[in-house]
Design an enzyme around this catalytic site. Structure first.
Site, PDB file in Angstrom:
ATOM      1  N   GLY A 165       3.207   2.945  -5.113  1.00 24.63           N
ATOM      2  CA  GLY A 165       1.918   2.482  -4.599  1.00 24.63           C
ATOM      3  C   GLY A 165       1.141   3.594  -3.892  1.00 24.63           C
TER       4      GLY A 165
ATOM      5  N   ASN B 262       7.288   5.613  -9.733  1.00 22.79           N
ATOM      6  CA  ASN B 262       8.749   5.636  -9.916  1.00 22.79           C
ATOM      7  C   ASN B 262       9.356   4.234  -9.920  1.00 22.79           C
ATOM      8  OD1 ASN B 262       8.056   5.303  -7.181  1.00 22.79           O
ATOM      9  ND2 ASN B 262      10.094   5.944  -6.525  1.00 22.79           N
ATOM     10  N   GLU B 263       8.549   3.201 -10.178  1.00 22.48           N
ATOM     11  CA  GLU B 263       9.017   1.813 -10.052  1.00 22.48           C
ATOM     12  C   GLU B 263      10.317   1.534 -10.799  1.00 22.48           C
ATOM     13  OE1 GLU B 263       5.903   2.703 -10.148  1.00 22.48           O
ATOM     14  OE2 GLU B 263       4.742   1.454  -8.784  1.00 22.48           O
TER      15      GLU B 263
ATOM     16  N   LEU C  99       4.210   0.591  -1.792  1.00 23.09           N
ATOM     17  CA  LEU C  99       4.209  -0.787  -1.296  1.00 23.09           C
ATOM     18  C   LEU C  99       5.362  -0.972  -0.331  1.00 23.09           C
ATOM     19  CD1 LEU C  99       3.301  -2.890  -4.455  1.00 23.09           C
ATOM     20  CD2 LEU C  99       1.846  -1.558  -2.917  1.00 23.09           C
TER      21      LEU C  99
END
Ligand code: TC6
Length: 302
Positions: A153, A177-178, A108
């Site tokens: 994303g 990996n957020e 994202l």
């Protein structure tokens, strides 16, 4: 059924302000890749579509340099290309790949989630939801030819595909990996990963924000095949031929059977999910984490 749901949501999406005015425009011209029947490449500024009508396949190349970050405009163009291919009976399969060397997608677009107004976050999140729904439920066979790094994303986008071929390059890591950014993968990111690699492996991967190098990605099942870099596209094509050899209606219905319950969860909780995202992203602590992360990316250069 899935198609009908999909068409409804896309039609709604195309009526939204962020999608208005964007239509598939003629792109780079030239003979179709491998097609030879005169059908031309088309697309939009950020998405190049190379049709191979003889094979019933189109290669969709993401070209939003430098890192194919999934901005609002880019997501919109991806959706429009997908819709165009789904509505054309010539095509039964898509190979999704990147035109940016070494990067499949950086996920994202962080600038869409930093320092903007809540209304912007609402529009952005709708587009992210729509993209996931459309790709996840597409009746076409969608194969990811992952020719670069694919965090967050970017990984999610590849997980919507029916099969993933990853280039064997240790730099090409893939995963959700957020948590490393101080943010949380929403339930439908998590569900997609669980459906791919199972609950325990997802629990570990998401909490630790693991980015898997190719061998590890194959072992855990995030990707289906790892091949030398120069064989990613040809492998994706041979896999596509195998998938297209299955009677289409039986394959499509089976895909729907497998994926509908997961998609339905978001479809029924869509508005709540938007509100959760906006509340979360507007927090001071989250904005600080994202700014710091973006700053770190910029400093890495200098
Ligand atoms: C609830 C929400 C869930 C969230 C899900 C997500 O996907 S969150 C997303 C999680 N994603 C990640 O954690 C991936 C973060 N990105 C990376 O780790 C690396 O960029 C890379 C490995 C993808 C490429 O390395 P490389 O050495 O080839 O390239 P480079 O690093 O030099 O970057 C070039 C330029 O691109 C810029 N930019 C980069 N990414 C983004 C982005 N997502 N967005 C916007 N911009 C981004 C970067 O700032 C730089 O800009 P500058 O200075 O030119 O103005």
């Amino acid at each position: 059924m899935a198609l009908a749901v999909g068409m409804r949501v896309l039609t709604r999406a195309l009526l939204r302000p962020w999608a208005r005015g964007l239509r598939v425009a003629p792109g780079r011209t030239g003979p179709a890749a491998g097609g030879g029947d005169g059908m031309r490449c088309f697309g939009s500024p950020r998405v190049l579509v190379e049709p191979d009508p003889a094979a019933g396949v189109a290669v969709v190349k993401m070209r939003n340099p430098p890192v194919n970050s999934l901005s609002l405009e880019f997501l919109t163009e991806l959706l429009i290309s997908l819709e165009k291919l789904e509505n054309d009976k010539t095509f039964h399969g898509i190979i999704l790949t990147s035109d940016c060397p070494g990067i499949f997608s950086a996920g994202l677009d962080l600038t869409e989630m930093c320092g903007r107004k809540p209304e912007h976050y609402v529009e952005y999140w709708k587009a992210v939801q729509e993209t996931w729904l459309r790709f996840y439920l597409s009746n076409l066979v969608v194969i990811a030819a992952i020719n670069g790094v694919s965090p967050a994303g970017g990984c999610l986008l590849s997980l919507t595909c029916d099969y993933r071929v990853l280039a064997n390059n240790p730099k090409y890591t893939i995963g959700l990996n957020e948590t490393l950014l101080g943010i949380v993968a929403p339930f439908w990111f998590k569900d997609t990963m669980v459906n791919t690699i199972g609950h325990r492996a997802t629990e570990r991967a998401l909490q630790l924000g693991l980015l898997f190098p190719p061998a590890e990605a194959l072992r855990v099942g995030v990707v289906d095949q790892v091949v030398p870099e120069d064989q990613v596209q040809s492998t994706a094509r041979s896999v596509m031929a195998q998938w297209l050899a299955i009677p289409d209606h039986a394959r499509q219905l089976t895909k729907t059977l497998m994926r509908k319950p997961t998609a339905d969860r978001l479809l029924t909780e869509r508005d709540a999910d938007i509100q959760t995202f906006v509340r979360f992203i507007c927090r001071d602590s989250v904005q600080k984490s994202l700014h710091a992360y973006l700053e770190k990316l910029k400093q890495k250069k200098g």
